[in-house]
Design a protein around this motif. Structure first.
Motif, PDB file in Angstrom:
ATOM      1  N   UNK A  89      -1.213 -10.159  -8.264  1.00 17.29           N
ATOM      2  CA  UNK A  89      -2.146  -9.217  -7.651  1.00 17.29           C
ATOM      3  C   UNK A  89      -2.292  -9.522  -6.156  1.00 17.29           C
ATOM      4  N   UNK A  90      -2.337 -10.803  -5.845  1.00 19.30           N
ATOM      5  CA  UNK A  90      -2.454 -11.202  -4.437  1.00 19.30           C
ATOM      6  C   UNK A  90      -1.260 -10.664  -3.640  1.00 19.30           C
ATOM      7  N   UNK A  91      -0.079 -10.812  -4.207  1.00 23.70           N
ATOM      8  CA  UNK A  91       1.119 -10.341  -3.495  1.00 23.70           C
ATOM      9  C   UNK A  91       1.168  -8.808  -3.516  1.00 23.70           C
ATOM     10  N   UNK A  92       0.798  -8.226  -4.656  1.00 24.75           N
ATOM     11  CA  UNK A  92       0.849  -6.769  -4.798  1.00 24.75           C
ATOM     12  C   UNK A  92      -0.094  -6.045  -3.846  1.00 24.75           C
ATOM     13  N   UNK A  93      -1.198  -6.701  -3.491  1.00 25.59           N
ATOM     14  CA  UNK A  93      -2.184  -6.042  -2.631  1.00 25.59           C
ATOM     15  C   UNK A  93      -1.850  -6.174  -1.141  1.00 25.59           C
ATOM     16  N   UNK A  94      -0.814  -6.911  -0.827  1.00 23.66           N
ATOM     17  CA  UNK A  94      -0.425  -7.040   0.585  1.00 23.66           C
ATOM     18  C   UNK A  94       0.979  -6.483   0.754  1.00 23.66           C
ATOM     19  N   UNK A  95       1.069  -5.295   1.324  1.00 23.42           N
ATOM     20  CA  UNK A  95       2.386  -4.687   1.509  1.00 23.42           C
ATOM     21  C   UNK A  95       2.513  -4.150   2.932  1.00 23.42           C
ATOM     22  N   UNK A  96       2.911  -5.029   3.832  1.00 25.85           N
ATOM     23  CA  UNK A  96       3.058  -4.613   5.232  1.00 25.85           C
ATOM     24  C   UNK A  96       4.267  -3.690   5.408  1.00 25.85           C
ATOM     25  N   UNK A  97       5.216  -3.775   4.462  1.00 26.91           N
ATOM     26  CA  UNK A  97       6.421  -2.946   4.586  1.00 26.91           C
ATOM     27  C   UNK A  97       6.112  -1.475   4.316  1.00 26.91           C
ATOM     28  N   UNK A  98       4.998  -1.231   3.593  1.00 24.76           N
ATOM     29  CA  UNK A  98       4.696   0.143   3.172  1.00 24.76           C
ATOM     30  C   UNK A  98       4.414   1.078   4.344  1.00 24.76           C
ATOM     31  N   UNK A  99       4.091   0.506   5.505  1.00 25.10           N
ATOM     32  CA  UNK A  99       3.838   1.370   6.664  1.00 25.10           C
ATOM     33  C   UNK A  99       4.665   0.939   7.878  1.00 25.10           C
ATOM     34  N   UNK A 100       5.548  -0.045   7.656  1.00 21.54           N
ATOM     35  CA  UNK A 100       6.241  -0.641   8.807  1.00 21.54           C
ATOM     36  C   UNK A 100       7.219   0.322   9.487  1.00 21.54           C
ATOM     37  N   UNK A 101       7.809   1.235   8.733  1.00 24.73           N
ATOM     38  CA  UNK A 101       8.746   2.190   9.362  1.00 24.73           C
ATOM     39  C   UNK A 101       7.940   3.221  10.163  1.00 24.73           C
ATOM     40  N   UNK A 122       7.638   4.304   2.101  1.00 22.02           N
ATOM     41  CA  UNK A 122       7.561   4.679   3.511  1.00 22.02           C
ATOM     42  C   UNK A 122       8.739   5.558   3.933  1.00 22.02           C
ATOM     43  N   UNK A 123       9.908   5.286   3.338  1.00 22.38           N
ATOM     44  CA  UNK A 123      11.064   6.139   3.649  1.00 22.38           C
ATOM     45  C   UNK A 123      10.849   7.551   3.110  1.00 22.38           C
ATOM     46  N   UNK A 124      10.151   7.630   1.969  1.00 19.00           N
ATOM     47  CA  UNK A 124       9.873   8.947   1.394  1.00 19.00           C
ATOM     48  C   UNK A 124       8.835   9.714   2.221  1.00 19.00           C
ATOM     49  N   UNK A 125       7.810   8.990   2.678  1.00 19.02           N
ATOM     50  CA  UNK A 125       6.713   9.655   3.405  1.00 19.02           C
ATOM     51  C   UNK A 125       6.459   8.978   4.747  1.00 19.02           C
ATOM     52  N   UNK A 126       7.368   9.152   5.691  1.00 21.45           N
ATOM     53  CA  UNK A 126       7.121   8.534   7.002  1.00 21.45           C
ATOM     54  C   UNK A 126       6.172   9.393   7.840  1.00 21.45           C
ATOM     55  N   UNK A 127       5.499   8.753   8.767  1.00 23.90           N
ATOM     56  CA  UNK A 127       4.638   9.485   9.714  1.00 23.90           C
ATOM     57  C   UNK A 127       4.791   8.818  11.077  1.00 23.90           C
ATOM     58  N   UNK A 128       5.564   9.465  11.944  1.00 26.37           N
ATOM     59  CA  UNK A 128       5.824   8.852  13.260  1.00 26.37           C
ATOM     60  C   UNK A 128       4.874   9.367  14.337  1.00 26.37           C
ATOM     61  N   UNK A 129       4.118  10.404  13.998  1.00 23.60           N
ATOM     62  CA  UNK A 129       3.238  10.978  15.022  1.00 23.60           C
ATOM     63  C   UNK A 129       1.798  10.665  14.668  1.00 23.60           C
ATOM     64  N   UNK A 130       1.273   9.641  15.279  1.00 24.37           N
ATOM     65  CA  UNK A 130      -0.114   9.271  15.009  1.00 24.37           C
ATOM     66  C   UNK A 130      -0.775   8.847  16.320  1.00 24.37           C
ATOM     67  N   UNK A 131      -2.094   9.096  16.378  1.00 25.08           N
ATOM     68  CA  UNK A 131      -2.858   8.696  17.565  1.00 25.08           C
ATOM     69  C   UNK A 131      -3.328   7.261  17.429  1.00 25.08           C
TER      70      UNK A 131
END
Lengths: 532, 239
Positions: free
Chosen positions: A365-377, A453-462
């Protein structure tokens, strides 16, 4: 006035995304903007109604008017603190460093109009939050405590006055820290903020007269609440005015708010240019010129860049590392309060004996709750084409992003596993299996996050917070990660013994690893190259 | 060095940004790429640098396909976008070191080339600062150093002169010429027709994704200036 109303209109268009809905040719962008509005309305509605139902249950115990008044005071106090913290978080930036400041100042608009319009946006944000919570509170009081009569004449001006002074204090604090960082550097300012935070908590505890040794008896809690209530004079003024109809409190609350608010806007308008000038000033590095350029392999360079990128933003770190920090902290807490385990475990019935499974769940659970890769792209933002232009393969980029998460969660594993092994007296084979399961999850979770993240990328954010907390990819990463983190729960219902079951869970996670890595190296590569 | 064969790029939504576009750049050539706004210049350059994938055609860099061997091709090229969005969280020195690492430049080479280029572009004193504090022109200069530092076989630049001060403008022209003399090729888009006319060996004009005309710069300017020819060609194409 016309300038202020036009600027407010501009802010409203930007915040609501109404023009995207009306004029965008992309159906996806239109749906996204409508979705954001619905999500905000849903959040306000759900927060307000949840609070209402919560209060309704609690109100059964709050029928004594004195108790209700105290609860209301504490509640209003927390709203004041919210306004203070909300404005501290970014109030000064909102006021003085808007992206379009230069463009607007080039127009025949006085700086004061700019300040007032921007302050009003912040102010209405505070009012919205206050109403979200205040309306349910008032409803509950009307329904359940008839002895308390609400003074409706004083209510509206008091609500409008409530966020002014805490909000301005927050903006002042934020401005002070930003200006300080320009003169003494970011790192020293952060150290000072941390020191002030710790000192503040200690002073708060001292003020409350909190005696941990006395335990949490009802009398003790009551004493603490009364003491805490004194901290925010404003909440008391509000409660006195609205519930006890005290005119003097009402006049002090509204009069001081108007006076300080007016003075603040006048001074900010007057000193707008010097303040923005100071905020925009660049602090020159002590290491001007060239430094010794140390060479690394491309893969190492990519990993180093990931680390610098990640740790350059406090917002990103604080919002993504929480799982590892919380559960590692929990394990350390358990080490010192092993007596609690003896109290808690029996509550889990027959599962109490399976401490190895509990340890495995804590780790995954500790590892599962930390996913920096999920938004890194997504976090690459406008620099994504730059990354694509480098002579490195998508796989190398995926690995560098995965390694960041691997190391962050690895630190948690290295601290937690030996402690859990000690606390639960685990056998060597179970420790080994838990370690392998942890390692497997340290690959599995970022791989899963990258696919999302590859499925749902968002490159335009403020704001990075949009990507880290509110994007589809981060939702998938967090909830998917938690779901995968709960996988070892199956050990509790497994017909085999714990060690065998743990081995099977390990094999399942390895299998998932193979599947995810194959997806990333095939579809993931093609998807990466086709993005942007 | 660069061979574009029948390139076609269609964006989602069906807009044909580049339509059956072909071009060849030989080693040592300085090639200008001009056209009105929205003509497809940036899309073509992005396809050449491996940032965008395309629907039809082929792009060969040093004989290798950008689609089949992207990493090998990217190792030969340097690409400077029109808007230098660099990594704000790095200092100028860290960014250049990062680029050198990716292109596997030896420590000795980076120690000698970076200071030299930084002095030429007058940015040496700011290399220790965070990129977030740089102006547009400074970012552009840093991007240029990162491109020249690994001596690419093919340098692709999108509007490289925008935001540069006159001295840097001049230095960039010198650096581009120097690179071509050493056998590399330069392919750049620009709206500054005077510069294209003065420094380029060849030029191509693109409109609505289609190549209108290409050839040696001397063939273009036999009688009239490049500006006049450009305006005529673009006007004729509209009619």
């Amino acid at each position: 006035m016309r300038a202020i109303s036009q600027l407010l209109k501009l802010s409203l268009i930007r915040i609501s995304g109404i023009n995207v809905i009306r004029f965008s040719k992309s159906r996806g962008n239109q749906i996204r903007s409508i979705g954001i509005i619905l999500a905000v309305l849903y959040t306000i509605g759900s927060l307000g109604s949840t609070f209402y139902f919560m209060l309704r249950e609690v109100s059964r115990y709050l029928v004594i008017p004195q108790l209700t008044l105290l609860a209301a005071s504490l509640f209003i106090a927390s709203l004041c603190w919210f306004c203070l913290l909300f404005n501290t978080a970014g109030g000064s930036h909102q006021l003085f460093l808007g992206k379009d400041s230069d463009q607007l100042l080039a127009l025949p608009i006085p700086a004061r109009a700019l300040v007032i319009s921007r302050y009003l946006v912040l102010y209405f944000g505070n009012i919205l939050v206050i109403l979200t919570f205040l309306v349910p509170l008032l409803l509950i009081i009307i329904q359940n405590v008839p002895a308390l009569r609400i003074n409706w004449f004083m209510l509206v001006p008091a609500v409008l006055a409530l966020p002014i002074i805490p909000g301005i204090l927050g903006i002042g604090l934020s401005l002070f820290f930003h200006l300080l960082s320009k003169s003494v550097g970011k790192m020293r300012t952060r150290v000072l903020i941390a020191a002030l935070f710790v000192a503040g908590i200690l002073l708060f505890l001292k003020f409350l007269g909190l005696d941990l040794a006395a335990g949490f008896s009802l009398t003790n809690i009551w004493k603490i609440l009364r003491q805490a209530n004194k901290l925010t004079l404003f909440s008391q003024l509000f409660v006195d005015a609205v519930f006890l109809s005290r005119v003097s409190s009402f006049l002090i609350l509204t009069g001081s708010s108007l006076l300080i608010g007016g003075l603040f806007l006048f001074l900010c308008g007057k000193y707008f240019m010097p303040i923005t000038d100071r905020l925009q000033r660049v602090r020159k590095s002590a290491k001007a010129g060239h430094e010794a350029y140390r060479s690394s392999r491309p893969m190492t360079a990519l990993i180093k860049r990931e680390f610098k990128k990640y740790f350059s933003s406090f917002l990103v770190v604080s919002n993504s590392i929480i799982g590892t920090v919380m559960l590692t902290g929990f394990v350390i807490f358990l080490l010192f309060r092993r007596d609690l385990i003896q109290t808690i475990l029996p509550l889990t019935g027959k599962y109490a004996e399976n401490t190895t499974a509990i340890a495995a769940v804590i780790i995954t659970l500790m590892i599962g709750m930390t996913d920096t890769a999920a938004f890194s792209i997504s976090l690459e933002g406008k620099t994504f084409p730059l990354l694509k232009s480098f002579p490195v393969s998508p796989n190398q980029i995926f690995i560098s992003k995965g390694i960041l998460n691997f190391i962050i969660t690895g630190v948690g594993l290295v601290i937690s596993l030996p402690l859990l092994a000690f606390i639960f007296q685990m056998s060597l084979i179970d420790i080994t299996l838990c370690a392998l399961l942890g390692l497997s999850y340290m690959v599995l979770i970022p791989a899963f996050g990258l696919i999302g993240n590859l499925l749902f990328p968002n490159f335009t954010f403020d704001n990075e917070a949009i990507v880290v907390k509110q994007s589809t990819a981060s939702f998938i990463g967090v909830f998917g990660g938690m779901l995968l983190g709960f996988l070892p729960v199956l050990i509790f219902v497994s017909p085999w013994n714990t060690t065998v079951s743990l081995g099977i869970i390990l094999l399942i996670s390895l299998g998932l690893n193979i599947v995810f890595i194959r997806i990333l190296s095939g579809w993931g590569n093609r998807r990466f190259l086709s993005l942007f | 060095m660069l061979k574009i064969q029948n390139l076609t790029k269609i964006y989602p939504g069906g807009k044909k940004a580049v339509d059956d576009f072909s071009l060849t750049i030989e080693p040592g050539e300085l090639y200008g790429f001009i056209g009105p706004n929205g003509a497809g210049k940036t899309t073509t350059l992005k396809c050449c640098s491996g940032i965008l994938q395309f629907d039809q055609g082929e792009i060969l860099i040093g004989g290798k396909s950008i689609q089949k061997e992207p990493v090998a091709c990217k190792r030969m090229i340097a690409y400077i976008p029109d808007n230098p969005d660099l990594y704000d969280y790095l200092t100028g020195n860290q960014y250049l070191n990062f680029i050198c690492d990716l292109f596997e430049i030896s420590q000795a080479d980076r120690q000698s080339r970076i200071p030299m280029l930084a002095e030429q572009l007058e940015i040496a004193a700011s290399l220790g600062d965070l990129i977030s504090s740089y102006s547009h022109g400074m970012k552009q200069k840093l991007a240029l150093i990162s491109a020249f530092v690994h001596k690419p076989d093919l340098l692709i630049l999108d509007e490289p002169f925008v935001g540069l001060d006159p001295k840097a403008f001049h230095t960039l022209k010198e650096l581009m010429n120097q690179l071509c003399k050493e056998g590399s090729s330069v392919f750049f888009s620009s709206h500054v027709l005077d510069v294209v006319e003065k420094i380029c060996d060849k030029v191509s004009i693109i409109k609505n994704g289609r190549l209108i005309r290409s050839g040696k710069i001397d063939d273009f300017r036999s009688d009239e200036s490049l500006e006049t020819i450009f305006l005529e060609l673009v006007e004729n194409e509209s009619n």
